[in-house]
Structures are given as C-alpha cells and as structure tokens.
Design a protein around this motif. Structure first.
Motif, PDB file in Angstrom:
ATOM      1  N   THR A 107      18.320  11.279  24.068  1.00  0.00           N
ATOM      2  CA  THR A 107      17.110  10.786  24.705  1.00  0.00           C
ATOM      3  C   THR A 107      16.735  11.712  25.855  1.00  0.00           C
ATOM      4  OG1 THR A 107      17.844   8.521  24.243  1.00  0.00           O
ATOM      5  CG2 THR A 107      16.083   8.775  25.847  1.00  0.00           C
ATOM      6  N   ASN A 163      17.411  14.489  11.350  1.00  0.00           N
ATOM      7  CA  ASN A 163      17.531  13.341  12.238  1.00  0.00           C
ATOM      8  C   ASN A 163      16.158  13.115  12.859  1.00  0.00           C
ATOM      9  OD1 ASN A 163      18.142  11.370  14.090  1.00  0.00           O
ATOM     10  ND2 ASN A 163      19.908  12.419  14.937  1.00  0.00           N
ATOM     11  N   PRO A 164      15.398  12.172  12.316  1.00  0.00           N
ATOM     12  CA  PRO A 164      14.049  11.968  12.848  1.00  0.00           C
ATOM     13  C   PRO A 164      14.085  11.511  14.304  1.00  0.00           C
ATOM     14  CG  PRO A 164      14.597  10.327  11.175  1.00  0.00           C
ATOM     15  CD  PRO A 164      15.753  11.254  11.264  1.00  0.00           C
ATOM     16  N   ALA A 165      12.983  11.767  14.974  1.00  0.00           N
ATOM     17  CA  ALA A 165      12.862  11.391  16.375  1.00  0.00           C
ATOM     18  C   ALA A 165      11.412  10.998  16.639  1.00  0.00           C
ATOM     19  CB  ALA A 165      13.264  12.560  17.264  1.00  0.00           C
ATOM     20  N   PRO A 174      22.648   8.745  19.905  1.00  0.00           N
ATOM     21  CA  PRO A 174      21.293   9.302  19.883  1.00  0.00           C
ATOM     22  C   PRO A 174      21.086  10.181  21.119  1.00  0.00           C
ATOM     23  CG  PRO A 174      21.254   6.903  19.683  1.00  0.00           C
ATOM     24  CD  PRO A 174      22.647   7.296  20.037  1.00  0.00           C
ATOM     25  N   LYS A 230      18.569   8.363  14.977  1.00  0.00           N
ATOM     26  CA  LYS A 230      19.958   8.176  14.560  1.00  0.00           C
ATOM     27  C   LYS A 230      20.871   8.921  15.533  1.00  0.00           C
ATOM     28  CE  LYS A 230      19.355   9.892  10.375  1.00  0.00           C
ATOM     29  NZ  LYS A 230      19.562  10.277   8.985  1.00  0.00           N
ATOM     30  N   LYS A 268      13.302  10.390  21.756  1.00  0.00           N
ATOM     31  CA  LYS A 268      14.600   9.862  21.333  1.00  0.00           C
ATOM     32  C   LYS A 268      14.794  10.095  19.844  1.00  0.00           C
ATOM     33  CE  LYS A 268      17.585   5.900  21.606  1.00  0.00           C
ATOM     34  NZ  LYS A 268      17.935   4.797  22.451  1.00  0.00           N
ATOM     35  N   THR A 269      16.024  10.478  19.484  1.00  0.00           N
ATOM     36  CA  THR A 269      16.353  10.573  18.067  1.00  0.00           C
ATOM     37  C   THR A 269      16.549   9.167  17.522  1.00  0.00           C
ATOM     38  OG1 THR A 269      18.723  10.807  18.506  1.00  0.00           O
ATOM     39  CG2 THR A 269      17.452  12.851  18.304  1.00  0.00           C
ATOM     40  N   TRP A 297      23.147  11.715  16.831  1.00  0.00           N
ATOM     41  CA  TRP A 297      23.090  13.143  16.591  1.00  0.00           C
ATOM     42  C   TRP A 297      24.530  13.641  16.461  1.00  0.00           C
ATOM     43  CZ3 TRP A 297      20.342  16.942  20.466  1.00  0.00           C
ATOM     44  CH2 TRP A 297      20.107  18.160  19.843  1.00  0.00           C
TER      45      TRP A 297
END
Length: 153
Positions: free
Chosen positions: A51, A5-7, A49, A30, A27-28, A32
């Motif tokens: 944050t 899950n990129p952030a 997401p 997508k 913040k992610t 989570w």
C-alpha cells in the motif's frame, strides 16, 4: 513474480488560486510474494499486500517578478506485515523552485526518510547478505538536501 497482482489507485488534485493540493492511495489486491522473506528466522512474517499513500501541497508566489513554488509532500510505503523490519518507509519533502525563465528553474529540496525498505525479496535477496538477514531497517533515518537546475530546450 510469475503471476499478475492487480492493484487499484485513487488520485485527486485540487487547484485553488495559487495553491495546489494532491493526494493518492494505491494498494495491491493480493499479497505480493516479494514481501515475504523465505529464510529463517525472518520467514515468520507472511507475504502482504503493498500500500502507498501520498499527500502534498504546492503554493506559487512571485519573487523579483519570477514565479516561485513552495512545496510540501508526505508519503508512506507499507510493504510488509506489522512488526516486520520492512513494514514501512515514510518520506517528508520540503521544496523551493525558482523559475529563472519559462524553460529553466533552480530548485532545492530537504528530504527526511524514516525507515529503509529496499524491496530486496523481489529478486530473491541481496547477494552476499547471509540467509535470514535483511537490510531493511524501520529505525533508519536519512536526511538529504538536493539542489539543481532543470532546463528544457
């Protein structure tokens, strides 16, 4: 989680004379999956997401010819959708650090935590806790005083 899950995160630090200000935001990209409780009745809250925000300041002064750092920090973790018991946790910290020597300092901090978010769904829940319940509590308040010595050799 089975997939990445990129952030993204933004950090900034400003130094002016004896004052340092810092802040960050992360913040992610997508939702989570660990923010979703799969068990009724709490499964009405969708995954979301995650944050985090943080802002702080440190001022260095001299006391008895030794540096003393005075600091304040405020941070928030938003780990669930609005209305969920695990929606957010906020933390305020006030600290003092007295540098006894270049390699040793005495410090103390007063910490106030509002809300309790254990991120328990990352591992499938807490063993022994009945299905459909959570230890997360948005009304929880914790007050902590920490003191210690940091020495480097």
């Amino acid at each position: 989680c089975d997939e990445a899950n990129p952030a993204y995160a933004l950090y900034a630090t400003l130094r002016w004379d004896n004052l340092m200000l810092k802040g960050d935001y992360a913040k992610t990209l997508k939702d989570w999956p660990g923010t979703f409780n799969p068990n009724p009745p709490l499964n009405i809250y969708p995954a979301s997401p995650v944050t985090s925000y943080d802002i702080g300041a440190k001022y260095t002064t001299m006391v008895m010819d030794r540096p003393v750092d005075l600091s304040l920090d405020y941070s928030i973790l938003v780990a669930g959708p609005d209305g969920s018991p695990w929606h957010r946790q906020a933390q305020s910290v006030a600290g003092v650090a007295f540098h006894l020597m270049p390699n040793a300092k005495f410090f103390t901090e007063a910490i106030l935590v509002q809300g309790y978010e254990p991120l328990q769904f990352l591992t499938g829940g807490i063993p022994g806790l009945p299905l459909g319940e959570t230890e997360a509590d948005p009304d929880n308040h914790s007050e902590v005083i920490v003191a210690g010595v940091n020495v480097a050799f």
